[in-house]
Write a protein that holds these residues in place. Structure first.
Motif, PDB file in Angstrom:
ATOM      1  N   VAL A  56       5.674 -10.524  -0.683  1.00  0.00           N
ATOM      2  CA  VAL A  56       6.681  -9.716  -0.004  1.00  0.00           C
ATOM      3  C   VAL A  56       7.704 -10.622   0.670  1.00  0.00           C
ATOM      4  N   ASP A  57       8.760 -10.014   1.165  1.00  0.00           N
ATOM      5  CA  ASP A  57       9.770 -10.735   1.928  1.00  0.00           C
ATOM      6  C   ASP A  57       9.292 -10.824   3.369  1.00  0.00           C
ATOM      7  N   ILE A  58       8.870 -12.015   3.789  1.00  0.00           N
ATOM      8  CA  ILE A  58       8.238 -12.161   5.089  1.00  0.00           C
ATOM      9  C   ILE A  58       9.237 -12.014   6.231  1.00  0.00           C
ATOM     10  N   ARG A  59      10.530 -12.018   5.923  1.00  0.00           N
ATOM     11  CA  ARG A  59      11.536 -11.813   6.957  1.00  0.00           C
ATOM     12  C   ARG A  59      11.711 -10.336   7.294  1.00  0.00           C
ATOM     13  N   THR A  60      11.135  -9.456   6.502  1.00  0.00           N
ATOM     14  CA  THR A  60      11.292  -8.018   6.699  1.00  0.00           C
ATOM     15  C   THR A  60      10.036  -7.442   7.338  1.00  0.00           C
ATOM     16  N   GLU A  61      10.189  -6.895   8.526  1.00  0.00           N
ATOM     17  CA  GLU A  61       9.038  -6.436   9.302  1.00  0.00           C
ATOM     18  C   GLU A  61       8.236  -5.368   8.570  1.00  0.00           C
ATOM     19  N   GLU A  62       8.930  -4.429   7.952  1.00  0.00           N
ATOM     20  CA  GLU A  62       8.229  -3.328   7.299  1.00  0.00           C
ATOM     21  C   GLU A  62       7.317  -3.836   6.191  1.00  0.00           C
ATOM     22  N   GLN A  63       7.813  -4.786   5.401  1.00  0.00           N
ATOM     23  CA  GLN A  63       7.002  -5.303   4.300  1.00  0.00           C
ATOM     24  C   GLN A  63       5.794  -6.085   4.816  1.00  0.00           C
ATOM     25  N   VAL A  64       5.999  -6.891   5.860  1.00  0.00           N
ATOM     26  CA  VAL A  64       4.883  -7.637   6.440  1.00  0.00           C
ATOM     27  C   VAL A  64       3.863  -6.690   7.035  1.00  0.00           C
ATOM     28  N   PHE A  65       4.344  -5.678   7.755  1.00  0.00           N
ATOM     29  CA  PHE A  65       3.455  -4.695   8.387  1.00  0.00           C
ATOM     30  C   PHE A  65       2.572  -4.008   7.352  1.00  0.00           C
ATOM     31  N   LEU A  66       3.188  -3.482   6.291  1.00  0.00           N
ATOM     32  CA  LEU A  66       2.423  -2.757   5.272  1.00  0.00           C
ATOM     33  C   LEU A  66       1.519  -3.694   4.474  1.00  0.00           C
ATOM     34  N   ALA A  67       2.001  -4.923   4.193  1.00  0.00           N
ATOM     35  CA  ALA A  67       1.180  -5.872   3.431  1.00  0.00           C
ATOM     36  C   ALA A  67      -0.083  -6.250   4.202  1.00  0.00           C
ATOM     37  N   LEU A  68       0.057  -6.518   5.507  1.00  0.00           N
ATOM     38  CA  LEU A  68      -1.107  -6.899   6.302  1.00  0.00           C
ATOM     39  C   LEU A  68      -2.068  -5.731   6.467  1.00  0.00           C
ATOM     40  N   ARG A  69      -1.535  -4.544   6.753  1.00  0.00           N
ATOM     41  CA  ARG A  69      -2.426  -3.399   6.953  1.00  0.00           C
ATOM     42  C   ARG A  69      -3.182  -3.054   5.685  1.00  0.00           C
ATOM     43  N   THR A  70      -2.524  -3.243   4.530  1.00  0.00           N
ATOM     44  CA  THR A  70      -3.185  -2.948   3.255  1.00  0.00           C
ATOM     45  C   THR A  70      -4.192  -4.034   2.887  1.00  0.00           C
ATOM     46  N   ALA A  71      -3.772  -5.308   2.985  1.00  0.00           N
ATOM     47  CA  ALA A  71      -4.654  -6.410   2.577  1.00  0.00           C
ATOM     48  C   ALA A  71      -5.875  -6.524   3.482  1.00  0.00           C
ATOM     49  N   LEU A  72      -5.716  -6.241   4.773  1.00  0.00           N
ATOM     50  CA  LEU A  72      -6.848  -6.312   5.705  1.00  0.00           C
ATOM     51  C   LEU A  72      -7.722  -5.066   5.654  1.00  0.00           C
ATOM     52  N   LYS A  73      -7.276  -4.050   4.883  1.00  0.00           N
ATOM     53  CA  LYS A  73      -8.071  -2.830   4.659  1.00  0.00           C
ATOM     54  C   LYS A  73      -8.417  -2.150   5.984  1.00  0.00           C
ATOM     55  N   VAL A  74      -7.417  -1.958   6.807  1.00  0.00           N
ATOM     56  CA  VAL A  74      -7.628  -1.350   8.119  1.00  0.00           C
ATOM     57  C   VAL A  74      -7.860   0.145   7.960  1.00  0.00           C
ATOM     58  N   ASN A  75      -8.959   0.622   8.532  1.00  0.00           N
ATOM     59  CA  ASN A  75      -9.292   2.041   8.471  1.00  0.00           C
ATOM     60  C   ASN A  75      -8.239   2.869   9.207  1.00  0.00           C
ATOM     61  N   ARG A  76      -7.993   4.086   8.708  1.00  0.00           N
ATOM     62  CA  ARG A  76      -6.961   4.936   9.294  1.00  0.00           C
ATOM     63  C   ARG A  76      -7.187   5.179  10.789  1.00  0.00           C
ATOM     64  N   ARG A  77      -8.432   5.284  11.210  1.00  0.00           N
ATOM     65  CA  ARG A  77      -8.697   5.565  12.621  1.00  0.00           C
ATOM     66  C   ARG A  77      -8.383   4.370  13.519  1.00  0.00           C
ATOM     67  N   HIS A  78      -8.141   3.201  12.918  1.00  0.00           N
ATOM     68  CA  HIS A  78      -7.796   2.010  13.697  1.00  0.00           C
ATOM     69  C   HIS A  78      -6.309   1.661  13.601  1.00  0.00           C
ATOM     70  N   TRP A  79      -5.522   2.529  12.981  1.00  0.00           N
ATOM     71  CA  TRP A  79      -4.115   2.209  12.788  1.00  0.00           C
ATOM     72  C   TRP A  79      -3.375   2.016  14.103  1.00  0.00           C
ATOM     73  N   SER A  80      -3.702   2.843  15.104  1.00  0.00           N
ATOM     74  CA  SER A  80      -2.985   2.734  16.378  1.00  0.00           C
ATOM     75  C   SER A  80      -3.218   1.370  17.026  1.00  0.00           C
ATOM     76  N   ILE A  81      -4.477   0.907  16.984  1.00  0.00           N
ATOM     77  CA  ILE A  81      -4.798  -0.410  17.543  1.00  0.00           C
ATOM     78  C   ILE A  81      -4.077  -1.495  16.748  1.00  0.00           C
ATOM     79  N   PHE A  82      -4.118  -1.374  15.417  1.00  0.00           N
ATOM     80  CA  PHE A  82      -3.438  -2.357  14.565  1.00  0.00           C
ATOM     81  C   PHE A  82      -1.949  -2.412  14.888  1.00  0.00           C
ATOM     82  N   ASN A  83      -1.317  -1.227  15.066  1.00  0.00           N
ATOM     83  CA  ASN A  83       0.116  -1.189  15.345  1.00  0.00           C
ATOM     84  C   ASN A  83       0.464  -1.931  16.630  1.00  0.00           C
ATOM     85  N   LEU A  84      -0.349  -1.711  17.679  1.00  0.00           N
ATOM     86  CA  LEU A  84      -0.062  -2.337  18.962  1.00  0.00           C
ATOM     87  C   LEU A  84      -0.227  -3.856  18.900  1.00  0.00           C
TER      88      LEU A  84
END
Length: 392
Positions: A56-84
């Motif tokens: 992904v383009d690491i300069r773009t926050e949205e792409q980094v955010f989605l790439a990390l959340r997907t690759a780390l396999k974060v459960n939906r119930r932990h999304w709020s913690i991940f976001n913060l």
């Protein structure tokens, strides 16, 4: 800017700009913070995250955010913690612009992050996460966190037991790396028709039970060369403990000590009683805490042990500060031979724990062109950041 492929062919001296090591270390710190807030992550997840950022383009926050959340396999119930935590560590710290871009062609992308899912269960507020971070900055770490970030030269003999437990846990993370090879397993995820038909012959051709396979766990083949000279005295005992921990999960690993001469330690390693084993090694290794002739010792290793212990799938780890008192030409000859034989050479230098360090010592400067990765080894956190290199 250098590429960020884990098979990087040459290491350059650290600079003020971010490097692949800084990106890997930042992902390790990010993962550790997620774990401290109850999100389970494995070493494989961290490796996937590092690889995902290369796509992904690491300069773009949205792409980094989605790439990390997907690759780390974060459960939906932990999304709020991940976001913060993502906000705190990737947006508000030094910004994404301070990290290296693993792609040559940058893409500019606009848009807002996807809306956050509202959960019925209570999750920590942003103020609570920031308060926790402020306590950490003020030194309010848990005892385990304090031990992880404590430098080896600050540790005492009383820290041996706690440090060994953490090192064992760290080494076990290597068992999470799956191989491409598949093995039979009753609870496997893929049906093996060939073995299923073969098994049906015993019951008249009736396929009563399906044979299944799963991916085998790939254990690395490691060879460790540990500097036990006087300049490494405050680090060598703990690095040998790290070697003992690796031996437990990687039985094929070999360990050697060197100062003014080379000593094979593999047959002395006893994981059952680590403290006494390390003390026995200190007494048994000739010229422990004495001088150092890195080039002569590595050349002796290539003459006597190279063909027996190193092959095309071997990762060679050299634990040394690079302060060589011998002939640099001998070190160059040895490094050329090691580079031709080993799959990867990783040099762990405790002096890199100091941000002001530059590899300008004679021995380090001679070896630098022949190693694949130069990384710090001054604390448990530094060794943890290095583990993804062993698992790839």
């Amino acid at each position: 800017m250098a590429g960020h492929d884990l098979s990087l062919q040459r290491v350059t001296p650290p600079t003020d700009t971010a490097s692949e090591a800084s990106l890997s270390a930042h992902i390790a710190r990010f993962s550790a913070r997620l774990r401290s807030h109850g999100i389970d992550l494995s070493l494989s997840d961290e490796i996937d995250a590092l690889l995902a950022l290369q796509l992904v383009d690491i300069r773009t926050e949205e792409q980094v955010f989605l790439a990390l959340r997907t690759a780390l396999k974060v459960n939906r119930r932990h999304w709020s913690i991940f976001n913060l935590i993502f906000d705190r560590m990737w947006r508000q710290a030094e910004g994404l612009a301070a990290l290296p871009n693993p792609r040559e062609n940058e893409r500019k992308a606009a848009g807002r992050l996807p809306c956050r899912i509202r959960l019925t269960e209570r999750t920590p507020t942003k103020d609570e996460v920031e308060e926790s971070n402020d306590r950490n900055k003020a030194g309010g770490y848990t005892p385990e966190e304090q031990m992880r970030h404590k430098t080896f030269d600050e540790c005492t003999t009383e820290d041996f037991v706690a440090m060994q437990q953490l090192l064992d846990r760290l080494a076990r993370m290597l068992k999470t790396r799956c191989s491409r090879r598949r093995v039979l397993e009753k609870s496997g995820d893929v049906v093996d028709l060939r073995h299923s038909f073969r098994g049906s012959l015993a019951v008249g051709g009736e396929m009563i039970e399906l044979a299944k396979t799963t991916r085998a766990v790939e254990l690395p083949h490691l060879v460790l060369l540990c500097d036990t000279s006087g300049s490494m005295d405050s680090h060598s005992r703990f690095l040998l403990m790290f070697a003992l921990s690796l031996k437990k999960v990687a039985p094929r690993s070999e360990t050697f000590a060197f100062n003014t001469r080379l000593t094979r330690l593999t047959h002395w390693l006893s994981p059952e009683n680590v403290t006494s084993t390390v003390e026995q090694l200190a007494r048994g290794v000739e010229d422990w805490s004495g001088g150092t002739r890195i080039g002569a010792c590595l050349l002796e290793f290539t003459d006597s042990w190279l063909t027996q212990t190193v092959c095309s799938d071997t990762t060679l780890i050299i634990l040394s500060d690079g302060l060589d008192q011998g002939d640099p030409d001998l070190l160059k000859q040895a490094m050329v031979r090691l580079r031709r034989r080993a799959r990867r050479i990783i040099w762990l230098n405790p002096l890199m724990g100091d941000d002001r360090y530059r590899p300008e010592a004679k021995g380090m400067k001679t070896a630098l062109p022949y190693i694949h990765h130069l990384a710090p080894a001054h604390s448990l956190a530094a060794l943890e950041a290095m583990l993804p290199l062993l698992a790839t």
